[in-house]
Every structure is written in C-alpha cells, then in structure tokens.
Design a protein around this motif. Structure first.
Motif, short mmCIF file in Angstrom:
data_model
loop_
_atom_site.label_atom_id
_atom_site.label_comp_id
_atom_site.label_asym_id
_atom_site.label_seq_id
_atom_site.Cartn_x
_atom_site.Cartn_y
_atom_site.Cartn_z
N MET A 135 -10.59 -2.97 -7.79
CA MET A 135 -9.38 -2.97 -7.47
C MET A 135 -9.08 -2.22 -6.09
O MET A 135 -9.78 -1.00 -5.34
CB MET A 135 -8.74 -1.65 -8.79
N THR A 136 -8.34 -1.95 -4.87
CA THR A 136 -8.28 -1.61 -3.97
C THR A 136 -6.92 -0.74 -4.00
O THR A 136 -6.59 -0.84 -4.57
CB THR A 136 -8.42 -2.51 -2.86
N LEU A 137 -7.06 0.43 -2.87
CA LEU A 137 -6.17 1.37 -3.14
C LEU A 137 -4.50 0.72 -2.24
O LEU A 137 -3.93 0.48 -2.00
CB LEU A 137 -6.48 2.35 -2.53
N LEU A 138 -5.52 -0.41 -1.10
CA LEU A 138 -4.12 -0.22 0.07
C LEU A 138 -4.96 -2.48 0.09
O LEU A 138 -5.89 -2.35 0.48
CB LEU A 138 -4.50 0.15 1.87
N THR A 139 -3.61 -3.34 0.63
CA THR A 139 -3.84 -3.90 0.59
C THR A 139 -3.25 -4.77 1.67
O THR A 139 -1.86 -4.26 1.57
CB THR A 139 -3.83 -5.21 -0.52
N ILE A 140 -3.24 -5.13 2.78
CA ILE A 140 -2.31 -5.89 3.31
C ILE A 140 -3.02 -7.25 4.22
O ILE A 140 -3.62 -7.62 4.60
CB ILE A 140 -1.74 -5.16 4.39
N GLU A 141 -1.54 -8.79 3.80
CA GLU A 141 -2.46 -9.55 4.91
C GLU A 141 -0.83 -9.91 5.53
O GLU A 141 0.12 -9.42 5.07
CB GLU A 141 -1.79 -10.36 3.16
N ASN A 142 -1.42 -10.85 6.42
CA ASN A 142 -0.53 -11.40 7.07
C ASN A 142 0.43 -9.77 7.82
O ASN A 142 1.73 -10.34 7.25
CB ASN A 142 -0.24 -11.90 6.74
N LEU A 143 -0.07 -8.95 8.47
CA LEU A 143 0.79 -7.84 9.00
C LEU A 143 1.07 -8.65 10.38
O LEU A 143 0.98 -8.22 11.22
CB LEU A 143 0.49 -6.54 9.16
N ASN A 144 2.92 -8.62 10.81
CA ASN A 144 2.92 -8.97 12.22
C ASN A 144 4.23 -8.11 12.46
O ASN A 144 5.19 -7.06 11.38
CB ASN A 144 3.87 -10.12 11.75
N LEU B 208 6.10 4.56 11.16
CA LEU B 208 6.52 5.54 12.12
C LEU B 208 6.87 4.55 13.20
O LEU B 208 6.84 5.16 14.32
CB LEU B 208 5.34 6.45 12.46
N LEU B 209 6.93 3.14 13.46
CA LEU B 209 7.38 2.72 14.53
C LEU B 209 8.54 2.74 14.71
O LEU B 209 9.33 3.13 14.31
CB LEU B 209 6.96 1.11 14.28
N ALA B 210 8.90 2.56 15.81
CA ALA B 210 10.16 2.60 16.61
C ALA B 210 11.15 1.73 16.00
O ALA B 210 10.73 0.25 14.90
CB ALA B 210 10.35 2.44 18.18
N ASP B 211 12.29 1.75 16.25
CA ASP B 211 13.76 1.12 15.15
C ASP B 211 13.64 -0.44 15.88
O ASP B 211 14.09 -1.58 14.69
CB ASP B 211 14.93 1.64 15.90
N ASN B 212 12.83 -0.92 17.14
CA ASN B 212 13.17 -1.78 17.36
C ASN B 212 12.01 -2.59 16.97
O ASN B 212 11.43 -3.90 17.31
CB ASN B 212 13.70 -2.27 19.06
N ALA B 213 11.00 -2.10 16.80
CA ALA B 213 10.18 -3.07 16.23
C ALA B 213 10.42 -3.94 14.61
O ALA B 213 10.80 -3.66 13.67
CB ALA B 213 9.16 -2.20 15.23
N GLU B 214 10.56 -4.53 14.93
CA GLU B 214 10.32 -6.11 13.23
C GLU B 214 8.78 -6.01 12.43
O GLU B 214 7.31 -6.45 13.56
CB GLU B 214 10.38 -7.34 14.06
N VAL B 215 8.75 -5.51 11.32
CA VAL B 215 7.30 -5.93 11.35
C VAL B 215 7.77 -6.77 9.49
O VAL B 215 8.28 -6.98 8.91
CB VAL B 215 7.53 -4.38 10.28
N SER B 216 6.55 -7.28 9.45
CA SER B 216 6.71 -7.94 8.66
C SER B 216 5.33 -8.35 7.52
O SER B 216 4.24 -8.87 8.75
CB SER B 216 7.51 -9.04 8.41
N ALA B 217 5.09 -8.53 6.48
CA ALA B 217 3.54 -8.13 5.74
C ALA B 217 3.99 -9.60 4.79
O ALA B 217 4.92 -10.17 3.58
CB ALA B 217 3.29 -7.21 5.17
N ALA B 218 2.91 -10.81 4.84
CA ALA B 218 2.94 -11.30 3.55
C ALA B 218 2.91 -10.80 2.54
O ALA B 218 3.42 -10.88 1.51
CB ALA B 218 1.76 -12.64 3.83
N TYR B 219 2.47 -10.30 2.34
CA TYR B 219 1.95 -9.29 1.10
C TYR B 219 1.57 -7.82 0.81
O TYR B 219 0.52 -7.67 2.18
CB TYR B 219 0.80 -9.91 -0.60
N ALA B 220 1.86 -6.75 0.87
CA ALA B 220 1.13 -5.10 1.15
C ALA B 220 1.42 -4.92 -0.20
O ALA B 220 2.67 -5.19 -0.94
CB ALA B 220 1.85 -4.66 2.21
N ALA B 221 0.31 -3.91 -0.88
CA ALA B 221 0.32 -2.98 -1.94
C ALA B 221 -0.11 -1.52 -1.47
O ALA B 221 -1.71 -1.83 -1.53
CB ALA B 221 0.13 -3.77 -2.90
#
Lengths: 322, 277, 320
Positions: A1-10, A56-69
């Motif tokens: 069991m993991t605390l944090l998982t991020i996949e494909n963060l862009n 905390l990223l600036a407003d003009n940042a586009e953030v996406s991730a396939a899966y995040a928990a």
C-alpha cells in the motif's frame, strides 16, 4: 500500500503563443514511511513536481495526471484537489527558511498558528506547549525562551530547524523538503541532516527530498527518482541507482560527482556533460537526453520505452540493460 | 529613434508623446499660430463664450483665451524646463558626491538638503523672492534651489544602493578611475528614476510659478502665464467658467503628458523591462 | 617563487575584526584553496587581496613588491595584476552595457584600447565559446554560464598574473561545473596564472587545488598540501569539516563529527583557541592559551593537541 501514487503527470505552461512542456509523463510512488529523493539539475522539473503536489503552480499551468491517489483517495490534479492537503496532510520545508517565516511575528506565534488548521479545538496554551516540545525536539536549545524571539534573531541553521518544527507540528503524512540544506554551511548542514535522520526514525511520515545533491539524497532516502528535462529517466533504490545506474544520463551525472576518496590525476579533465538542457518550448520528439547522450544512436529519435532492469527498476532508454 | 518607437509602445506612451510634442510645438510656434496677440484688449467683447471668432472665448479684458493659453505654454515650459535642468544637474552632482564621500561631507550635504526641504517649497520661494525681488530670472533661480534636494536625495539614495554592488567593485578591481566609474557605471544606472522624477516635477514647477504669479512675485501681468490665467479665471468664475476651465485643462494635459512620459521613459531606459515588449 | 604573500593581515569593519592575523603564500603557477564556512573571513581576505578592502594591519606583497612600500601609481599597476572572479558573475557586469563594451572596458581603463587589442579580446572570448552573436547582448540576456565566461574574459583582458576566484562553482549544476574548472586549469597553464580559489565545496577544492588553507573565525587553523591535509587533517575543525562533506557512498564516508553550536560571532571571539567551545577534543588548556600556527615541513596547524597526521586512516580503513 502506497501513500502517494502519481502516474503520467504532465504540466505545461501556456504563454503568449507558445507553450512550454515542463513535466512530461512523470510517475512517482511513495510508500508509507518511505523516504524518496527527487534528484535532478536545474531545469529538470523536480521542484515543479513538488509544487504540483502542493497545488502551488501558477494559474496558467495546465496540470493533468492519468491517475493520482494520496492515502487511498484519488486526487484530481487538473482541479488542484491536492491543494486542500497542504498544511495538513502534506507539509513543506522550503530552501530559504527566512522567506518561510513571517518577520513580524514571534516564532512561538507562528508555530501555534500553523497548528490551527489541524487542531481546531485545541487551546492556545496546549498548542504553545506542543510547539515548544517539538522545537526542543529538533535541537533548538532553550526552546521556551526562543519561542518569544523573532526570525531575524535566529541563525540560518536555527531557522531551518524552526521550519522543520513547523512542518512536523501539523503531523503530516508526507513531508516535502525542497533543497533543505542548500543554503547552509557544511557543519550546519550536517546538524540539520542529523535532525532529519532522527526524525525519520521517530515519525511515520513519508518524506520527499527534492535536491540537486545526490550526496544529500544518498544520506536521507531509501529510493530515488532521477529527473532530466521534465521526465523521469530512472528510479529505484538509492544504492542500486547510485552504484548501478542504467540510464546514460544518470551515469554521466554520477561521473561528474567528485569522489573525495578516489585517486586522481590532477592533469586529467573533470567529467562534464556537454550541451544544454533542451528548451521546454521546443522539446525533441525522441529521447529527451539524446542531444547530450554519449550513447546516442538512430533509434533515439523515437521516444524510448520504459524498461525494467533485472530488479524491476524502471528506466527510459533504448539501450538494453547492461 | 528606436527609443521613440519604444516609448510610444508603452502604456500611455503615445498620449504622453502627443501631449508633450503638442505643448512644445505650440510654445515654439506661438506667434505664428495664435489668432490674436496675447495682450490685445477688447473691452467690448469681455467674458465671451466660445465662438467661431474666439474659439475658447475671452477673458475679463476681452483678450482671446486661446491666444493667451498658447503664449502661456511658452512661459510655463520655459520656466519649468530651465528649473528642472538646473536643479537636476546640481542635485545629481551633489547627490553622487554625497553618496561617495566620507561621512562628514555626506552629513553636510544631507543637512543642507534637510534645511531646504523643511520649508514648504512655496513659502521658501516666497521668502527668497522677497529678498531678491521678483522677475523671471529670479523665479527660475529660486525655484531651482527649492528643487535641488528633490533630485539630490534620489540621486544619493540610488547611488548608495549600487555603490557596493559587484559590478561597481568589478570596475574598481579592473583599475577604473573614480570619474570613470561615476560617468559610465553609476550615472546610467541611477538616471532612470531621476528622469521620471523630472517629468513628474515639471507640472509642480508650473503650479509653483502660477502661485508666485498670483501673489505678484512671479511672472508679472500682463505676461500670459497659466498661473495668471487660472487666477483670472478663478476671480471671474461666477460670470464665465471658460478661462478657468481651459487653463485648468491645459495644466492637466501638461501634467498627465509629462507624468506618463516619465513612466514610459523609465521603462524604456531599463533594458530589463525593455525585453518584455 | 611566490606570486603573492599576505602577512599578518588584519581586516576590520568598524569595530568588528573579521580577519585577525592571516598569512598566505601563493606560489607562482599553483592553485591555493581557501576554505571555511560563511563568516570565517575568507571573502574578506579575497577582497583585501584585490584591493577592495583596506588592511588594518599586515602587508600584501605582489611579485616581490610590498604594496605599502611603493608609489600610488606602482601600487595600482601591481593591484591590477590580481583580478577577481566574483561569486555572482552576472551581477559583476554593468547592467546597462553590452557584452561588447563590457569586454572593451578593461582595455579602455588601461589606455590600451586599439582595434588590434579589441580583436584580441574578441578572439579570446570566442576561444572559450562566446560567439560574435553574444556581443550585442546585455548581461541579463546571458545564461549563467555565459555571464561567467564574460566575467572571466574581462578579468583576463586586464592581463593579470593572479586570479582570485570567489566560489567559482557556486550555483552551477554539477554537469557543467567540471567544464568551468577544466577551463580555469587550461587557462592557468596556458597563461601562467596563479589561482587563489575560495570555496566551501570541499570536493572541488580537494580535486583542483595544490595546497589549501582552512579558516575558522578570522584565522587560519591549518594549511598544507591538499592531498595530505585532506587525507589526514591535523586540526579537529578541519576533520569535522571534512566529515560533514556529503558523499554518494554512505558506507565509505568518514565517520561524521557533528559539531555542536554555531559559528561564534567574530565581534566577541572565545578566549584561548577560538574553536574550543565546539571542539570535541577540547582540553582545559584550550580555553586559556591561544594556539599559534606551528609549521612542520609543508604543513602548519594551530592546535594544542593536533591529530596524528601520519596516514593511519586510509580510504580503505574508513570503508571498514
């Protein structure tokens, strides 16, 4: 069991006309109680990962991730859901402790206020006592008296301890340390590393150490994620990555480190990586490191696959595992 | 030339350039473009509303307001530019000397600045005019003295801010003489804010001149100065609003023009801001 | 042959004595390292050597001529033989000048500005990777590496024989730091320069310097050939400093000596040995008697109870 998982963060920034791709498909996993290092040079995007995590990223940042928990709950990066974890489940130790402290208030007041969000019903007296105990815990001598002092009355090393205390007071599940010792002198750095070491043994919090210093990561972390120009080139156990690097970038980077114990010929040149990190608005289509890679060949103009070393450690390169 | 193009691209830059150029042209070409003489009295047509004959109307002596405003621009610009030129030069020289000199010299210069600024500028100018007597030349000289600390202080503060910066020290290590460091490295880096200040001070000088003129200590009537016009307009405000309105508008145009020019200039002078275009 | 000798230097800022009796000898053609933590006075020493900070005591001798003994004009000429590479190279470039005029400055200052000399500087700039297209840029338009090179060419245009480099690798990524250090060494050998390298990066100092001096609180506590001194430090402070250095191989690193407390204020230095309050090996004597720098062969140490300098601890032994 993991605390944090991020996949494909862009993460990309849309400026006037051109857009810059800062993070490209970053995968990160942090287990409960585990300490992970995020290593990379300037332009690697390591701080962007931390900032994205904190929302905390600036407003003009586009953030996406396939899966995040985080801690069993999925998180929507595009909607900046992780921002609500900040200051409660995730705490941050900044590089420059002076900017993280308000010069107008005493340390005590700030250490009490930081706990308000998590312990809403506690009395000020209880919070003060708790702050004092944690301050003493991170090695601030005479904590009771120091609580009444202002940030400018502390030395750099002491300030960094105060910031660490601040992060601990919220009892976070994840502690992010962004270049926690870069601004400090060697002997003071040693003290702070010592504090962080003791801390790791005492709390169950996981830690993400963002640093350009492989030495610090080797010291504090179980595993390491090596980043270059917004992508993860290699990750794995610290000992494995540092001693048996798979990716040519990791190899070249480690070759640049000066080993103080190795014999050397003073007339011999020091190792370097010629060239520059690619411009994030003009990223090459293929392997991101191809332009500087000593082992470049024809296939490198295509995006390399994720490979796994014999021990299951992922790295992104066309070369077969050695 | 590129600087002008640059300027016009700044916010308000086009308006500033337009307003200031217009003022300068009007001041230079006053005798050619003014429809009437500035002092041509026509008691029959006093306090008239704007009409085809008198575009902006006439004052209490029947003088054409447009013509008086046009000649007034000459006085206003002439006085304010001379004052700024004198006080800026003296202020910058004193300010730099003060910042780079030993403590004792610095204290003396700053002390003088403090004494001069401790009086309200109009009162100080009044007292000095009372001693030296009225007249255009004296007004320019005295108002200049009042403004020297203004520039001196900024020049001193700016110089202190950069005097120990690495690029100044780098020049010293290369063996540069003090004059060279001041001319090539201190001046270019402190002059921006001072130009801005100068542009913003021009309208202030115009109003001080107006105040002195009102009290009979500045430009003597019937010479048309905006101050005189404004005061005349104020006196007859209940009978005809035109003089006060148009002289006020001229003042606003000049103020805005120079102030915006100052800001645009600051951005243009700073290469770091230049690249943001 | 010595390029530069600093003898018993004292540097004061108002009433604070930042440097108290520091002597250094820079030999021709060598790289001398000066290490210590912030506030130890190493930058003050650098500033005094390049003439930015007057000496309150002591003498500075450049190529055999003592500055206090020569005419003003001669002093300026001698001083020009020492150039400084600033810690923040971008900030050391006048912000409203183009690279072209920045590079011409040293020539104009010396009065040797001719088309030929200008061309020579441009050639020098090109030889270290500053192309023609950079010449019309302003300092803020340069990358960190480019600014560093421009500052370097400017220093070299003054035709120095000694270069003081203040934290030359600070803020550089490790993948490019080698490039700069290689360049500095190549220039040293090609132009016959001597370097005083001020750094807190012990790995860099250990790799590129011939000799090293360690400063603590305004004084030199130990000096000697770099390899020997790093292998077996004689002063407990040097030992602690070396042990604090983070290395990749945690299993092989020196046993860490974590010093307690902080650097005391130089305005009120501790009695006796200035290090005694933080020293893990301090004896009663250390709080009373001031240790002097004692030379033995090439090495000197200021400690009442120096550590054994015989190479009993080899890297292999540390690994165990």
């Amino acid at each position: 069991m993991t605390l944090l998982t991020i996949e494909n963060l862009n993460v990309s920034y849309r400026g006037s006309g051109r857009s810059a791709h800062i993070l490209d498909g970053v995968d990160i996993e942090i287990g409960h109680g585990q300490s992970v290092g995020l290593a990379g040079e300037s332009g690697s995007g390591k701080s962007t990962v931390a900032f994205a995590l904190l929302g905390l990223l600036a407003d003009n940042a586009e953030v996406s991730a396939a899966y995040a928990a985080f801690d069993g709950r999925t998180q929507d990066f595009a909607a900046r859901e992780t921002a609500s974890l900040r200051g409660a489940d995730i705490a941050m130790i900044f590089q420059d402790p002076m900017t993280a402290l308000n010069p107008m208030f005493t340390i005590g007041t700030q250490l009490v206020d930081i706990q308000r969000r998590r312990f809403q019903k506690a009395s000020r007296k209880a919070l003060w006592a708790r702050a004092e105990a944690v301050l003493a815990d991170v090695g601030v001598q005479d904590a009771a008296a120091r609580m009444h002092r202002y940030p400018h009355e502390f030395s750099g090393g002491m300030r960094q301890r105060v910031v660490i205390a601040m992060a601990l007071l919220v009892e976070p599940k994840l502690l992010i340390a962004d270049e926690p010792t870069t601004a400090l002198d060697a002997t003071i750095e040693a003290q702070v590393v010592d504090v962080l070491h003791r801390l790791r043994q005492r709390t169950s919090a996981s830690m993400l150490v963002v640093s350009h210093s492989m030495g610090l990561i080797a010291e504090l972390c179980d595993s390491v994620v090596v980043m270059y120009a917004g992508t993860v080139v290699e990750s794995g156990k610290v000992a494995d990555v540092l001693h048996r690097p798979r990716h040519p970038y990791t190899r070249a980077l480690l070759a640049c480190e000066i080993d103080p114990f190795a014999a050397f010929d003073p007339s011999q040149d020091l190792a370097t990586i010629p060239g520059n990190v690619p411009d994030p608005s003009r990223r090459p289509k293929g392997c991101i490191f191809a332009g500087r890679c000593p082992a470049r060949h024809d296939r490198c103009s295509e995006k390399p696959p994720q490979r796994h070393a014999g021990d299951g450690r992922p790295y992104a390169c066309w070369l077969e595992a050695a | 030339m590129t600087a002008l193009v640059d300027l016009s691209r700044r916010p308000g830059g086009t308006f500033a350039l337009f307003a200031v150029t217009l003022l300068c042209l009007v001041a230079i070409a006053a005798p050619v473009i003014a429809p009437y003489g500035p002092n041509a009295i026509a008691p029959a047509s006093r306090l008239m509303d704007p009409s085809l004959q008198h575009w902006l109307g006439t004052d209490h002596l029947g003088r054409d307001i447009l013509s008086r405003l046009i000649f007034g621009a000459r006085v206003a610009l002439g006085i304010s530019l001379s004052v700024i030129a004198i006080s800026l030069t003296a202020g910058v020289v004193l300010g730099i000397i003060s910042a780079l000199s030993p403590r004792a010299v610095d204290l003396v210069i700053v002390g003088i600045f403090d004494i001069v600024t401790s009086f309200p500028s109009i009162i100080l100018a009044l007292a000095l005019v009372a001693v030296l007597g009225p007249g255009l030349g004296n007004v320019v000289l005295l108002v200049s003295i009042v403004f020297i600390p203004h520039f001196g202080r900024v020049a001193r503060a700016q110089t202190i801010a950069i005097r120990n910066s690495p690029f100044i020290e780098a020049e010293k290590v290369l063996g540069a003489q003090t004059w060279r460091v001041i001319l090539h490295h201190v001046m270019p880096n402190i002059i921006g804010p001072i130009f801005v200040l100068a542009c913003m001070d021009i309208p202030v000088v115009i109003t001080i001149e107006a105040g002195l003129s009102f009290l009979g200590l500045g430009v003597r009537p019937p010479l048309a100065s905006w101050g005189n016009l404004l005061n005349d307009g104020y006196t007859y405000l209940d009978q005809s609003p035109w003089l006060a309105t148009f002289s006020g508008l001229s003042l606003i145009l000049a103020t805005l023009g120079f102030a915006l020019l100052g800001e645009a200039l600051r951005d243009t002078l700073d290469p770091k801001l230049r690249k943001t275009l | 042959m010595t390029a530069l000798t600093l003898k018993d230097a004292v540097i004061r800022y108002d009433r604070l004595t930042a440097v108290d009796g520091v002597s250094l000898e820079l030999r021709r053609g060598e790289t001398l390292g000066l290490v210590g933590e912030s506030g130890c006075g190493k930058s003050s020493v650098a500033r005094a050597i390049v003439g930015l900070q007057p000496l309150a005591g002591g003498t500075l001798t450049i190529e055999g001529e003592t500055l206090q003994d020569v005419s003003n004009q001669r002093r300026q000429a001698l001083q020009r033989k020492i150039q400084l590479l600033f810690q923040d190279p971008a900030a050391s470039l006048s912000p409203r000048m183009t690279v072209r005029s920045l590079l011409a400055e040293p020539l104009k200052i010396r009065g040797t500005y001719t088309p030929e000399s200008r061309a020579r500087i441009v050639d020098l700039a090109e030889s270290i990777g500053l192309g023609e297209q950079l010449l019309s840029r302003y300092p803020h338009q340069l990358s960190g590496g480019q600014a560093r090179r421009v500052a370097l060419v400017r220093a070299l245009a003054a035709e120095p024989s000694i270069i003081v480099a203040d934290e030359p690798t600070a803020g550089l990524d490790i993948s490019v730091q080698g490039e700069l250090l290689n360049l500095l060494r190549a220039l040293r050998d090609r132009l016959g320069l001597s370097y005083l390298l001020i750094s807190h990066n012990l790995n860099v100092v250990g790799r590129v310097t011939d000799r090293v001096a360690v400063m603590y609180l305004g004084q030199i506590v130990e000096s000697g050939p770099t390899a020997a001194l790093f292998r077996a430090p004689a002063h407990p402070y040097t030992q602690a400093l070396l042990s604090a250095n983070l290395t990749l191989d945690v299993s092989r690193r020196r046993e860490r000596i974590v010093l307690s407390g902080e650097l005391p204020s130089p305005s009120n230095p501790p009695s006796g040995c200035r290090f005694h309050r933080r020293c893990p090996l301090a004896q009663p004597k250390c709080a009373v008697d001031v240790p002097t720098l004692q030379a033995s062969g090439e090495r000197s140490v200021a400690c009442h109870f120096p550590l054994a300098t015989a190479p009993v601890v080899t890297p292999q032994a540390i690994a165990g």
